[in-house]
Motif scaffolding. Structure first.
Motif, PDB file in Angstrom:
ATOM      1  N   ILE A 187      27.982 -90.871 -60.377  1.00 56.30           N
ATOM      2  CA  ILE A 187      27.237 -90.701 -59.014  1.00 56.30           C
ATOM      3  C   ILE A 187      28.203 -89.944 -58.180  1.00 56.30           C
ATOM      4  N   ARG A 188      29.327 -89.648 -58.452  1.00 56.36           N
ATOM      5  CA  ARG A 188      30.326 -88.920 -57.610  1.00 56.36           C
ATOM      6  C   ARG A 188      29.809 -87.623 -57.259  1.00 56.36           C
ATOM      7  N   PHE A 189      29.209 -86.696 -58.312  1.00 58.61           N
ATOM      8  CA  PHE A 189      28.695 -85.629 -57.869  1.00 58.61           C
ATOM      9  C   PHE A 189      27.161 -85.354 -57.992  1.00 58.61           C
ATOM     10  N   ASN A 190      26.422 -86.356 -58.396  1.00 61.86           N
ATOM     11  CA  ASN A 190      25.045 -86.442 -58.593  1.00 61.86           C
ATOM     12  C   ASN A 190      24.497 -86.558 -57.239  1.00 61.86           C
ATOM     13  N   GLY A 288      37.079 -91.931 -50.185  1.00 64.78           N
ATOM     14  CA  GLY A 288      37.176 -90.468 -49.949  1.00 64.78           C
ATOM     15  C   GLY A 288      37.027 -89.878 -51.352  1.00 64.78           C
ATOM     16  N   TYR A 289      36.344 -90.762 -52.388  1.00 62.19           N
ATOM     17  CA  TYR A 289      36.658 -90.278 -53.876  1.00 62.19           C
ATOM     18  C   TYR A 289      35.610 -89.023 -54.215  1.00 62.19           C
ATOM     19  N   TYR A 290      34.885 -88.629 -53.372  1.00 55.03           N
ATOM     20  CA  TYR A 290      34.192 -87.451 -53.655  1.00 55.03           C
ATOM     21  C   TYR A 290      35.255 -86.090 -53.692  1.00 55.03           C
ATOM     22  N   GLU A 291      36.187 -85.970 -52.745  1.00 55.67           N
ATOM     23  CA  GLU A 291      37.023 -84.965 -52.572  1.00 55.67           C
ATOM     24  C   GLU A 291      38.494 -85.193 -53.400  1.00 55.67           C
ATOM     25  N   ILE A 292      38.624 -86.654 -53.429  1.00 53.99           N
ATOM     26  CA  ILE A 292      40.095 -87.203 -53.932  1.00 53.99           C
ATOM     27  C   ILE A 292      39.968 -87.757 -55.194  1.00 53.99           C
ATOM     28  N   GLU A 298      41.214 -98.725 -59.144  1.00 54.67           N
ATOM     29  CA  GLU A 298      40.970 -99.138 -57.796  1.00 54.67           C
ATOM     30  C   GLU A 298      39.306 -98.946 -57.392  1.00 54.67           C
ATOM     31  N   LEU A 299      38.951 -97.845 -57.951  1.00 52.60           N
ATOM     32  CA  LEU A 299      37.471 -97.506 -57.882  1.00 52.60           C
ATOM     33  C   LEU A 299      36.452 -98.865 -58.406  1.00 52.60           C
ATOM     34  N   GLU A 300      36.872 -99.259 -59.430  1.00 52.81           N
ATOM     35  CA  GLU A 300      36.226-100.255 -60.291  1.00 52.81           C
ATOM     36  C   GLU A 300      36.190-101.524 -59.300  1.00 52.81           C
TER      37      GLU A 300
END
Length: 406
Positions: A187-190, A288-292, A298-300
């Motif tokens: 999902i990060r870029f889609n 801010g995980y789209y750009e970083i 941590e995300l999970e």
């Protein structure tokens, strides 16, 4: 990867009924795949963004396509025109003119709610000629019936099902070895690209205000007042809740947001319809995980906070479809789901991903409305008089035995 052919679509039954049909819905909900592989047809045309029309290996200019359509409409066949809104406006007049003599079944497909609305307007050439069929996220019953064939545990099936309602994710996940990280990476870029396409198809601009409203919803702000309060911290001139309602109405029409009525009131709670879109904006707003690049652990951990909400919403929607009822919610007292049919409460629902204790069931009974059945969904739990305890396996059995009528 999940074979998309395994997932049936209830919409097929509606589409295959007699008469011309307009199939519409936001992008990436599986419209094209469904029509190409699940609906019988003799001719399938796809209109590119540049206006070129594709059929099999042929590339047609509009004048050639127009003559071909005229001839096909006289035959007893089914013809699909995908992304028809990219054709010249005179195409609709042509269809209106030839409709009385047509023997063919015509299926028009569009990835825009605004196109569907225009075709149903008073001055539309096709008003009263085409029947609209909306295609949104995969319906819970359809999803259960498809995933059940994989032989995975009921707990895992119900855990992954909310994500897979958005069919494009199927190519990125393995249901037998499901990993939350696969979803997070996909999902990060889609999702940003998808949202951009949705706004483009609707001839709207993804402004900062829309972006902030979507982020506000992902953080759990569910009323126009809460959303307005969140946004006011980011823009100079704050928005009133009445202003926010107009933005939310557009997001509803675009298939990005959804709303649930508050029990006994004419007010609604808003949320992002797709768990995939919701999860992206939640993670990006928090980290801010789209750009970083953020550590996956941590995300999970953060994503797990949302999983219970997705599970609860999916199960409530599933039971509502089995009961033929609408979903309402109550915040005070808090009820996961209230099912209403013909204006009458038919059930109140408490949902748990894990086990449930006797004390929790008793507390649910104390705050549940007196009317209707009391349903508790959990992996395991004690039996109590006046309560229908449904295990995860029971839920799957009910879905598999359900006969849907249109």
């Amino acid at each position: 990867m999940i074979p998309i052919t395994m997932i049936p679509r209830s919409e097929v039954q509606k589409i295959e009924k007699p008469g011309w049909v307009l199939v519409f819905g936001r992008r990436k909900t599986g419209k094209t795949y469904m029509l190409r592989h699940m609906v019988r047809h003799e001719n399938y045309f796809f209109v590119t963004r540049g206006g070129l029309i594709l059929e099999h290996e042929e590339q047609l200019l509009y004048p050639v396509f127009e003559e071909r359509i005229k001839n096909l409409l006289l035959k007893d066949i089914t013809v699909v025109v995908d992304e028809f809104q990219r054709l010249p406006e005179k195409f609709l007049d042509l269809l209106h003119y030839h409709s009385p003599d047509s023997r063919a079944k015509l299926i028009l497909v569009g990835s825009s709610f605004s196109v569907a609305r225009k075709l149903m307007e008073r001055r539309s050439p096709l008003l009263g000629i085409v029947r609209p069929v909306k295609v949104g996220l995969i319906r819970p019953v359809d999803l259960i019936r498809g995933l059940f064939k994989l032989g995975i545990s009921p707990e895992l099936l119900l855990r992954i099902a909310p994500y897979i309602r958005d069919p494009w994710i199927m190519r990125f996940v393995n249901p037998g070895k499901f990993r939350r990280s696969d979803v997070i990476e996909a999902i990060r870029f889609n999702v940003p690209a998808l949202i951009g396409e949705v706004f483009s198809e609707e001839d709207r601009v993804l402004t900062d205000r829309y972006e902030l409203i979507i982020r506000a919803l992902s953080l759990g702000n569910s009323t126009p007042g809460e959303v307005a309060g969140y946004i006011s911290g980011f823009i100079e001139r704050g928005l009133r809740s009445q202003d926010v309602k107009s933005y939310l109405a557009n997001l509803l029409r675009m298939g990005i947001a959804s709303r649930t009525q508050l029990a006994g009131r004419k007010r609604y709670l808003y949320s992002i319809e797709s768990p995939l879109i919701d999860l992206f904006y939640y993670l990006d707003t928090k980290l801010g995980y789209y750009e970083i690049d953020v550590p996956m652990e941590e995300l999970e951990n953060l994503a797990s906070v949302k999983e219970g909400t997705y599970f609860e919403r999916f199960v409530v929607d599933l039971i509502a479809s089995l009961y033929g009822a609408r979903v309402q919610r109550s915040l005070d007292p808090e009820i996961d789901g209230i099912l209403v049919k013909k204006g009458r409460i038919v059930a109140a629902i408490e949902v748990k991903m894990g086990d449930i204790a006797r004390e929790e069931i008793i507390k649910f009974l104390e705050r549940a409305p007196k009317e209707g059945e009391k349903i508790v969904v959990a992996r395991e739990g004690p039996s109590l008089e006046g309560v229908s305890l449904l295990t995860h396996r029971d839920i799957l059995s009910m879905a598999m035995n359900f006969e849907q009528r249109f």
